[in-house]
Scaffold this motif. Structure first.
Motif, mmCIF file in Angstrom:
data_model
loop_
_atom_site.group_PDB
_atom_site.id
_atom_site.type_symbol
_atom_site.label_atom_id
_atom_site.label_comp_id
_atom_site.label_asym_id
_atom_site.label_seq_id
_atom_site.Cartn_x
_atom_site.Cartn_y
_atom_site.Cartn_z
ATOM 1 N N UNK A 182 0.893 -1.053 -0.036
ATOM 2 C CA UNK A 182 -0.185 0.015 -0.061
ATOM 3 C C UNK A 182 0.830 1.282 0.107
ATOM 4 N N UNK A 183 0.451 2.257 -0.651
ATOM 5 C CA UNK A 183 1.128 3.491 -0.647
ATOM 6 C C UNK A 183 1.412 3.918 0.967
ATOM 7 N N UNK A 184 2.619 4.237 1.233
ATOM 8 C CA UNK A 184 3.005 4.643 2.636
ATOM 9 C C UNK A 184 3.555 3.653 3.417
ATOM 10 N N UNK A 185 3.391 2.339 2.905
ATOM 11 C CA UNK A 185 4.365 1.188 3.662
ATOM 12 C C UNK A 185 5.941 1.417 3.335
ATOM 13 N N UNK A 186 6.698 0.813 4.209
ATOM 14 C CA UNK A 186 8.188 1.042 4.139
ATOM 15 C C UNK A 186 8.478 0.689 2.660
ATOM 16 N N UNK A 187 8.221 -0.502 2.306
ATOM 17 C CA UNK A 187 8.717 -0.928 0.852
ATOM 18 C C UNK A 187 8.003 -0.592 -0.266
#
Length: 218
Positions: A182-187
């Motif tokens: 998801x947008x915003x996740x670390x990877x």
């Protein structure tokens, strides 16, 4: 205690070899989803969905041929080991014999010689009779693995395709299986989408989960 442990081992071995049964969702010419399990048909390699063969869309045709062979009937697959994308390698039957055999013999897939020689004879029959992919002597047909390799060589560090509007969820395939970010996740930012490997964009988490992907941990 030894007897109990032996019994548990036998039970687990039986579970691992249990058949997978259910209504199939055809993903492409060699991939199914049955009872929520993604299955790669053993020993065959069908054209990729976006793969053309000269002037015809053979990838979509191969998918349609597999759907035709199944004909809406319930499918039984003998479970094997998972492949590197997390799909189960299996032989499947929709009540009329081995689907892999039928796909190759009908010219809708190739014998995947790199991993098995089981369907080489069926391929020879299809080629001799110019069925399916072998029509016109196989003119304009590229082996799926060569098509994938050519596609990978053209992939840069940027995604091959842009998100579709608000569809910014990245469906990635790795050694961990099918994972969506998801947008915003670390990877998220470092995850690249290669559609030639079956990776894709999703609009919602529900869509990703329904397609067999799971949410990334980070």
């Amino acid at each position: 205690m030894l007897k109990i442990c032996s019994l548990l081992v036998l039970m687990l071995a039986g579970a691992a070899q249990a058949d997978i049964r259910g209504v199939a969702r055809v993903i492409d010419g060699d991939t199914l989803e049955v009872a929520g399990v993604h299955i790669r048909l053993f020993g065959i390699d069908a054209p990729e969905m976006d793969q053309p063969c000269g002037d015809w869309a053979c990838g979509r045709w191969a998918r349609d041929e597999l759907a035709r062979l199944i004909g809406g009937r319930r499918v039984t697959c003998s479970e094997g080991a998972p492949d590197r994308y997390g799909r189960v390698l299996a032989r499947c039957d929709a009540g009329r014999g081995d689907l892999g055999q039928a796909m190759v013999q009908g010219g809708a897939a190739f014998a995947y010689r790199r991993y098995a020689l089981d369907y080489v004879g069926a391929e020879r029959v299809a080629r001799a009779e110019e069925r399916g992919l072998w029509r016109d002597g196989g003119r304009g047909v590229t082996l799926p693995e060569d098509f994938r390799a050519a596609h990978r060589s053209s992939v840069t560090e940027e995604p091959q395709q842009a998100p579709r509007g608000a569809c910014a969820i990245k469906g990635n395939i790795s050694d961990s299986g099918r994972v969506y970010h998801l947008p915003g996740q670390r990877d998220y930012d470092r995850t690249r989408i290669d559609t030639g490997r079956g990776e894709r964009w999703f609009c919602t988490e529900a869509e990703a989960r329904a397609a067999g992907w799971r949410r990334a941990r980070r």
